[in-house]
Design an enzyme around this catalytic site. Sequence first.
Site, PDB file in Angstrom:
ATOM      1  N   ASP A  32       1.031  -1.195   0.072  1.00 17.79           N
ATOM      2  CA  ASP A  32      -0.050   0.141  -0.103  1.00 17.79           C
ATOM      3  C   ASP A  32       0.915   1.370   0.209  1.00 17.79           C
ATOM      4  O   ASP A  32       1.677   1.442   0.938  1.00 17.79           O
ATOM      5  CB  ASP A  32      -0.679  -0.143   1.526  1.00 17.79           C
ATOM      6  CG  ASP A  32      -1.572   1.182   1.353  1.00 17.79           C
ATOM      7  OD1 ASP A  32      -2.690   1.072   0.475  1.00 17.79           O
ATOM      8  OD2 ASP A  32      -1.637   2.305   2.046  1.00 17.79           O
ATOM      9  N   TYR A  37       3.273   9.788   0.663  1.00 24.73           N
ATOM     10  CA  TYR A  37       4.160   9.350   1.480  1.00 24.73           C
ATOM     11  C   TYR A  37       5.544   9.724   1.131  1.00 24.73           C
ATOM     12  O   TYR A  37       6.569   9.522   1.706  1.00 24.73           O
ATOM     13  CB  TYR A  37       4.173   7.864   1.579  1.00 24.73           C
ATOM     14  CG  TYR A  37       2.550   7.415   2.104  1.00 24.73           C
ATOM     15  CD1 TYR A  37       1.898   8.182   2.733  1.00 24.73           C
ATOM     16  CD2 TYR A  37       2.380   6.015   1.882  1.00 24.73           C
ATOM     17  CE1 TYR A  37       0.680   7.712   3.369  1.00 24.73           C
ATOM     18  CE2 TYR A  37       1.201   5.567   2.523  1.00 24.73           C
ATOM     19  CZ  TYR A  37       0.326   6.348   3.114  1.00 24.73           C
ATOM     20  OH  TYR A  37      -0.962   6.044   3.536  1.00 24.73           O
ATOM     21  N   LYS A  66      -1.904   6.117  -4.241  1.00 24.15           N
ATOM     22  CA  LYS A  66      -3.071   6.670  -3.689  1.00 24.15           C
ATOM     23  C   LYS A  66      -2.907   8.114  -4.463  1.00 24.15           C
ATOM     24  O   LYS A  66      -1.842   8.801  -4.632  1.00 24.15           O
ATOM     25  CB  LYS A  66      -3.531   7.152  -2.309  1.00 24.15           C
ATOM     26  CG  LYS A  66      -3.399   5.785  -1.599  1.00 24.15           C
ATOM     27  CD  LYS A  66      -3.805   6.212  -0.118  1.00 24.15           C
ATOM     28  CE  LYS A  66      -3.589   4.813   0.646  1.00 24.15           C
ATOM     29  NZ  LYS A  66      -2.108   4.541   1.113  1.00 24.15           N
ATOM     30  N   HIS A  99      -7.089   9.274  -2.134  1.00 26.27           N
ATOM     31  CA  HIS A  99      -6.399   9.241  -0.582  1.00 26.27           C
ATOM     32  C   HIS A  99      -7.450   9.827   0.476  1.00 26.27           C
ATOM     33  O   HIS A  99      -7.498   9.136   1.542  1.00 26.27           O
ATOM     34  CB  HIS A  99      -5.241  10.072  -0.473  1.00 26.27           C
ATOM     35  CG  HIS A  99      -4.169   9.677   0.394  1.00 26.27           C
ATOM     36  ND1 HIS A  99      -2.718   9.313   0.349  1.00 26.27           N
ATOM     37  CD2 HIS A  99      -4.331   9.115   1.898  1.00 26.27           C
ATOM     38  CE1 HIS A  99      -2.249   9.083   1.445  1.00 26.27           C
ATOM     39  NE2 HIS A  99      -3.175   8.965   2.273  1.00 26.27           N
TER      40      HIS A  99
HETATM   41  N1  LIG Z   1      -5.325   6.088   4.126  1.00 28.83           N
HETATM   42  C1  LIG Z   1      -4.946   6.818   5.057  1.00 28.83           C
HETATM   43  O1  LIG Z   1      -5.147   7.879   5.512  1.00 28.83           O
HETATM   44  C2  LIG Z   1      -3.846   6.094   5.826  1.00 28.83           C
HETATM   45  C3  LIG Z   1      -3.405   6.590   7.168  1.00 28.83           C
HETATM   46  C4  LIG Z   1      -2.491   5.844   8.012  1.00 28.83           C
HETATM   47  C5  LIG Z   1      -1.895   4.648   7.596  1.00 28.83           C
HETATM   48  N2  LIG Z   1      -2.421   4.277   6.226  1.00 28.83           N
HETATM   49  C6  LIG Z   1      -1.789   2.934   5.832  1.00 28.83           C
HETATM   50  O2  LIG Z   1      -1.797   2.105   6.710  1.00 28.83           O
HETATM   51  C7  LIG Z   1      -0.420   1.389   6.934  1.00 28.83           C
HETATM   52  C8  LIG Z   1      -0.682   0.760   8.405  1.00 28.83           C
HETATM   53  O3  LIG Z   1      -0.878   2.087   9.108  1.00 28.83           O
HETATM   54  P1  LIG Z   1       0.067   2.126  10.696  1.00 28.83           P
HETATM   55  O4  LIG Z   1       1.599   1.793  10.269  1.00 28.83           O
HETATM   56  O5  LIG Z   1      -0.365   3.435  11.228  1.00 28.83           O
HETATM   57  O6  LIG Z   1      -0.597   0.852  11.284  1.00 28.83           O
HETATM   58  P2  LIG Z   1      -0.341   0.247  12.700  1.00 28.83           P
HETATM   59  O7  LIG Z   1       0.290  -1.087  12.427  1.00 28.83           O
HETATM   60  O8  LIG Z   1      -1.622   0.403  13.485  1.00 28.83           O
HETATM   61  O9  LIG Z   1       1.018   0.934  13.457  1.00 28.83           O
HETATM   62  C9  LIG Z   1       2.416   1.088  13.128  1.00 28.83           C
HETATM   63  C10 LIG Z   1       2.975   1.182  14.588  1.00 28.83           C
HETATM   64  O10 LIG Z   1       2.804   0.009  15.250  1.00 28.83           O
HETATM   65  C11 LIG Z   1       4.204  -0.623  15.544  1.00 28.83           C
HETATM   66  N3  LIG Z   1       4.444  -2.075  15.131  1.00 28.83           N
HETATM   67  C12 LIG Z   1       4.342  -2.569  13.977  1.00 28.83           C
HETATM   68  N4  LIG Z   1       4.466  -4.121  14.422  1.00 28.83           N
HETATM   69  C13 LIG Z   1       4.528  -4.239  15.588  1.00 28.83           C
HETATM   70  C14 LIG Z   1       4.652  -5.178  16.362  1.00 28.83           C
HETATM   71  N5  LIG Z   1       4.784  -6.312  16.056  1.00 28.83           N
HETATM   72  N6  LIG Z   1       4.597  -4.971  17.793  1.00 28.83           N
HETATM   73  C15 LIG Z   1       4.638  -3.891  18.375  1.00 28.83           C
HETATM   74  N7  LIG Z   1       4.504  -2.749  17.693  1.00 28.83           N
HETATM   75  C16 LIG Z   1       4.484  -2.912  16.217  1.00 28.83           C
HETATM   76  C17 LIG Z   1       5.329   0.267  14.652  1.00 28.83           C
HETATM   77  O11 LIG Z   1       6.219   0.557  15.500  1.00 28.83           O
HETATM   78  P3  LIG Z   1       7.654   0.990  14.866  1.00 28.83           P
HETATM   79  O12 LIG Z   1       7.529   2.433  14.561  1.00 28.83           O
HETATM   80  O13 LIG Z   1       8.747   0.594  16.293  1.00 28.83           O
HETATM   81  O14 LIG Z   1       7.917   0.166  13.777  1.00 28.83           O
HETATM   82  C18 LIG Z   1       4.487   1.349  14.401  1.00 28.83           C
HETATM   83  O15 LIG Z   1       4.674   2.507  15.267  1.00 28.83           O
HETATM   84  C19 LIG Z   1       0.380   2.512   6.675  1.00 28.83           C
HETATM   85  O16 LIG Z   1       1.656   2.118   6.321  1.00 28.83           O
HETATM   86  C20 LIG Z   1      -0.299   3.281   5.378  1.00 28.83           C
HETATM   87  O17 LIG Z   1      -0.202   2.270   4.469  1.00 28.83           O
HETATM   88  C21 LIG Z   1      -3.179   4.888   5.491  1.00 28.83           C
END
Ligand SMILES: NC(=O)c1ccc[n+]([C@@H]2O[C@H](COP(=O)([O-])OP(=O)(O)OC[C@H]3O[C@@H](n4cnc5c(N)ncnc54)[C@H](OP(=O)(O)O)[C@@H]3O)[C@@H](O)[C@H]2O)c1
Length: 292
Positions: A32, A37, A66, A99
């Site tokens: 994604d 980004y 997006k 987006h």
């Molecule tokens: N459409 C939109 O507006 C929008 C908005 C936000 C995100 N997104 C998409 O959704 C994706 C996922 O979102 P997100 O990254 O916010 O989701 P998330 O998985 O809820 O949060 C990521 C965080 O979780 C931590 N993490 C990951 N794996 C872990 C594990 N196994 N144990 C403990 N902590 C862990 C990471 O820590 P570390 O920092 O230490 O690695 C990071 O801080 C993004 O990359 C993007 O592609 C879309």
Amino acid sequence: MPALGFGTLIPDPAVTVTATRDAVEAGFRHFDCAERYRNEREVGEALQTELAAGRIAREDIFITTKLWNTNHRPERVEPAFEASLERLGLDYLDLYLIHTPFAFQPGDEFDPRDQDGRVVYDKGVTLLDTWKAMEELVDRGRCRAIGLSDITLHGLLPVYESARIKPAVVQVESHPYLPETELLEFCNHNGVVLLAFAPLGHGMKPGLLGDPVISAIAARVGKTPAQVLLAWAVQRGTAVLTTPKTATRARENFDISALPEDAFDEINRIETRQRLNPVVETGVPGFIPQAG
Ligand SMILES: NC(=O)c1ccc[n+]([C@@H]2O[C@H](COP(=O)([O-])OP(=O)(O)OC[C@H]3O[C@@H](n4cnc5c(N)ncnc54)[C@H](OP(=O)(O)O)[C@@H]3O)[C@@H](O)[C@H]2O)c1
């Protein structure tokens, strides 16, 4: 579309390259991305390395990117799409998303603000105008499916009803504190995939990863809290994005399996409600790195 996807919202360009390669090696086949980004080139570089080495084939991977808010004017959609494709080094996309439903002043500045720091919106274009330009990309065979992101059910309905090519996917924040049940029911009835972002609550503390119900289930089933949250998302019929930044995390987050029914139900009964990303209500981008 593989239910478990790798999200590329990673501010550091070098980490983007290594994390994307680690994700491929761990087994992720759904990626994604987003123009906003500012790292499509690095994601593309990592994917091209894996493709060239024969570790993956193009038809085995599912790539989304997006359209950013500043490109909602119909005449800007195709150039934005082609620029993303060029940065990714691909010749078609599997999925292209709008987006957010908020059109910003067109131009090169991703985050246009007035003198008082308020976002400058573009009143001269409707979401449906943008959607029609997205439909033309599908007509021309440039992408296989189109969808929306950061949208409410209320915002989705008029587009869904008027669309010639229906949205295939809606990407929204969703986790046990924000299950988006009504939107999910609509999606299930209409053949739309709900693609959840922030399944781990953006990793915020205190938050989902330390939730007592999630931690107790993790201990009981011999999985980590992250694995439990990702498994719950898939088990309830959504697709889900996760952003592991290291090889160890990538292997952990890919290694999910179905939860016992009682554990699944217990998570469904969590009553805490919390939206972490206000963009869907305010139109103001959040959780997106400003520099890059
Ligand atoms: N459409 C939109 O507006 C929008 C908005 C936000 C995100 N997104 C998409 O959704 C994706 C996922 O979102 P997100 O990254 O916010 O989701 P998330 O998985 O809820 O949060 C990521 C965080 O979780 C931590 N993490 C990951 N794996 C872990 C594990 N196994 N144990 C403990 N902590 C862990 C990471 O820590 P570390 O920092 O230490 O690695 C990071 O801080 C993004 O990359 C993007 O592609 C879309």
